[in-house]
Design a protein around this motif. Structure first.
Motif, PDB file in Angstrom:
ATOM      1  N   GLU A   1      -8.508  -2.812   5.466  1.00  0.00           N
ATOM      2  CA  GLU A   1      -7.278  -2.898   4.687  1.00  0.00           C
ATOM      3  C   GLU A   1      -7.365  -4.107   3.752  1.00  0.00           C
ATOM      4  OE1 GLU A   1      -4.141  -0.519   7.350  1.00  0.00           O
ATOM      5  OE2 GLU A   1      -3.963  -2.678   7.531  1.00  0.00           O
TER       6      GLU A   1
ATOM      7  N   GLN B   1      -8.736   1.916   3.916  1.00  0.00           N
ATOM      8  CA  GLN B   1      -7.605   2.780   4.306  1.00  0.00           C
ATOM      9  C   GLN B   1      -6.290   2.345   3.675  1.00  0.00           C
ATOM     10  OE1 GLN B   1      -9.210   1.110   7.144  1.00  0.00           O
ATOM     11  NE2 GLN B   1     -10.791   2.666   7.393  1.00  0.00           N
ATOM     12  N   TYR B   2      -6.256   1.108   3.179  1.00  0.00           N
ATOM     13  CA  TYR B   2      -4.985   0.600   2.634  1.00  0.00           C
ATOM     14  C   TYR B   2      -5.305  -0.445   1.582  1.00  0.00           C
ATOM     15  CZ  TYR B   2      -0.611  -2.063   2.385  1.00  0.00           C
ATOM     16  OH  TYR B   2       0.532  -2.705   1.943  1.00  0.00           O
TER      17      TYR B   2
ATOM     18  N   SER C   1     -11.047   6.224  -1.607  1.00  0.00           N
ATOM     19  CA  SER C   1     -10.279   6.930  -0.575  1.00  0.00           C
ATOM     20  C   SER C   1      -8.968   7.430  -1.184  1.00  0.00           C
ATOM     21  CB  SER C   1      -9.994   6.007   0.606  1.00  0.00           C
ATOM     22  OG  SER C   1      -9.130   4.963   0.202  1.00  0.00           O
ATOM     23  N   LYS C   2      -8.390   8.440  -0.547  1.00  0.00           N
ATOM     24  CA  LYS C   2      -7.169   9.056  -1.060  1.00  0.00           C
ATOM     25  C   LYS C   2      -6.044   8.015  -1.181  1.00  0.00           C
ATOM     26  CE  LYS C   2      -3.764  12.468   0.315  1.00  0.00           C
ATOM     27  NZ  LYS C   2      -3.090  12.869   1.529  1.00  0.00           N
ATOM     28  N   SER C   3      -5.936   7.171  -0.167  1.00  0.00           N
ATOM     29  CA  SER C   3      -4.815   6.216  -0.181  1.00  0.00           C
ATOM     30  C   SER C   3      -4.983   5.181  -1.296  1.00  0.00           C
ATOM     31  CB  SER C   3      -4.652   5.544   1.178  1.00  0.00           C
ATOM     32  OG  SER C   3      -5.840   4.895   1.525  1.00  0.00           O
TER      33      SER C   3
ATOM     34  N   LYS D   1      -4.276   6.791  -4.715  1.00  0.00           N
ATOM     35  CA  LYS D   1      -2.834   6.954  -4.932  1.00  0.00           C
ATOM     36  C   LYS D   1      -2.215   5.658  -5.497  1.00  0.00           C
ATOM     37  CE  LYS D   1       1.196   8.424  -2.395  1.00  0.00           C
ATOM     38  NZ  LYS D   1       1.728   8.771  -1.088  1.00  0.00           N
TER      39      LYS D   1
ATOM     40  N   GLN E   1       3.359  12.338   5.772  1.00  0.00           N
ATOM     41  CA  GLN E   1       2.520  11.142   5.866  1.00  0.00           C
ATOM     42  C   GLN E   1       2.460  10.383   4.543  1.00  0.00           C
ATOM     43  OE1 GLN E   1       1.236   9.974   8.813  1.00  0.00           O
ATOM     44  NE2 GLN E   1       0.803   8.162   7.581  1.00  0.00           N
ATOM     45  N   ASP E   2       2.456  11.114   3.406  1.00  0.00           N
ATOM     46  CA  ASP E   2       2.393  10.433   2.113  1.00  0.00           C
ATOM     47  C   ASP E   2       3.611   9.536   1.921  1.00  0.00           C
ATOM     48  OD1 ASP E   2       0.010  11.505   1.473  1.00  0.00           O
ATOM     49  OD2 ASP E   2       0.738  12.885  -0.059  1.00  0.00           O
TER      50      ASP E   2
ATOM     51  N   ASP F   1       3.340   6.485   4.105  1.00  0.00           N
ATOM     52  CA  ASP F   1       2.414   5.499   3.516  1.00  0.00           C
ATOM     53  C   ASP F   1       3.083   4.728   2.376  1.00  0.00           C
ATOM     54  OD1 ASP F   1       0.468   6.382   5.264  1.00  0.00           O
ATOM     55  OD2 ASP F   1      -0.574   7.627   3.792  1.00  0.00           O
ATOM     56  N   GLU F   2       3.856   5.450   1.571  1.00  0.00           N
ATOM     57  CA  GLU F   2       4.554   4.778   0.455  1.00  0.00           C
ATOM     58  C   GLU F   2       5.580   3.781   0.975  1.00  0.00           C
ATOM     59  OE1 GLU F   2       6.256   7.655  -2.183  1.00  0.00           O
ATOM     60  OE2 GLU F   2       4.312   8.450  -2.797  1.00  0.00           O
TER      61      GLU F   2
END
Lengths: 99, 142
Positions: free
Chosen positions: A19, A50-51, A80-82, A85, B38-39, B42-43
């Motif tokens: 993270e 992951q973050y 990674s997806k997170s 985003k 989950q999205d 996470d936000e």
């Protein structure tokens, strides 16, 4: 956060893991910036991140800008997806080099 | 596990960047009890961690302190309210703004993320012993 650096010719590949927040940004910069200053092309592999928060995004921006100054590139790999985003939330997908 | 529709949980944290992972763990634990995707979880964790980071960075300007900050997460009838309480420097509400998003430079994104994720962001004067009270709210469909 943990990391591993490998070299392939003039390319330094930094594998970051865990993270990335305000608590580890100095460490992240200590790893990445000397590679840029050594005029390496730097690939940041973000598959295992992951973050990432705004502090982590700042490290990506700072690295990108420093590399531009040096006439080099920082390329983000296996994002990674997170993390993707958060990059998109910051509207940086057209600014940073996503490889 | 039965998903809860009402929640009220609070916890104190040291005012330190090292506490941010504990803030995230607490937030994740709370949102695990709620049936939202989950999205969104996470936000919400990101918004909470950014607000906590702002307390460390701005209310305390990164200084060492024995003070604690408190975070309270409440969910009632689909209204999520997250309260942040600290005893740092009073927040000048007029100066709380994110940088222009097309002005690409490090820093200034945390407040932007919070505003993107939450429906409302309100600063209040804290009731004693607190100095600042930040309230983030969001309507949750579940």
């Amino acid at each position: 956060m943990s990391y591993k650096v490998t070299e392939e010719g003039d390319i330094s590949i930094v594998h970051l893991d865990g993270e990335i927040d305000m608590d580890v940004t100095e460490k992240a910069k200590e790893i990445i910036m000397p590679l840029i200053e050594a005029k390496k092309e730097v690939h940041l592999n973000l598959k295992e991140v992951q973050y990432m928060d705004s502090s982590g995004i700042s490290v990506l921006i700072e690295s990108h800008q420093k590399a531009n100054e040096m006439g080099k590139k920082v390329i983000l790999k296996d994002i990674s997806k997170s993390v993707l985003k958060v990059i998109m939330m910051a509207k940086l997908e057209q600014i940073l080099n996503l490889g | 596990m039965v998903a809860l529709r009402q929640i009220s949980e609070q916890r104190d944290f040291a005012v330190s960047s090292a506490s941010l992972k504990d803030v995230r763990s607490f937030s994740r634990e709370v949102f695990e009890k709620v049936n939202i995707d989950q999205d969104l979880k996470d936000e919400l964790v990101l918004a909470i961690a950014e607000a906590a980071q702002n307390i460390v960075k701005h209310a305390y300007q990164g200084e060492d302190t024995e003070d604690k900050m408190e975070i309270k997460i409440s969910l009632n009838n689909g209204e999520l309210e997250i309260g942040f309480f600290d005893k740092g420097r009073p927040v000048d509400k007029e100066n709380v703004r994110h940088r222009k998003i097309d002005d690409v430079k490090p820093g200034g994104l945390g407040t932007f993320f919070i505003q993107q994720i939450m429906d409302a962001v309100v600063f209040k004067e804290g009731e004693k012993p607190w100095i600042n009270h930040l309230i983030l709210t969001k309507k949750i469909n579940y």
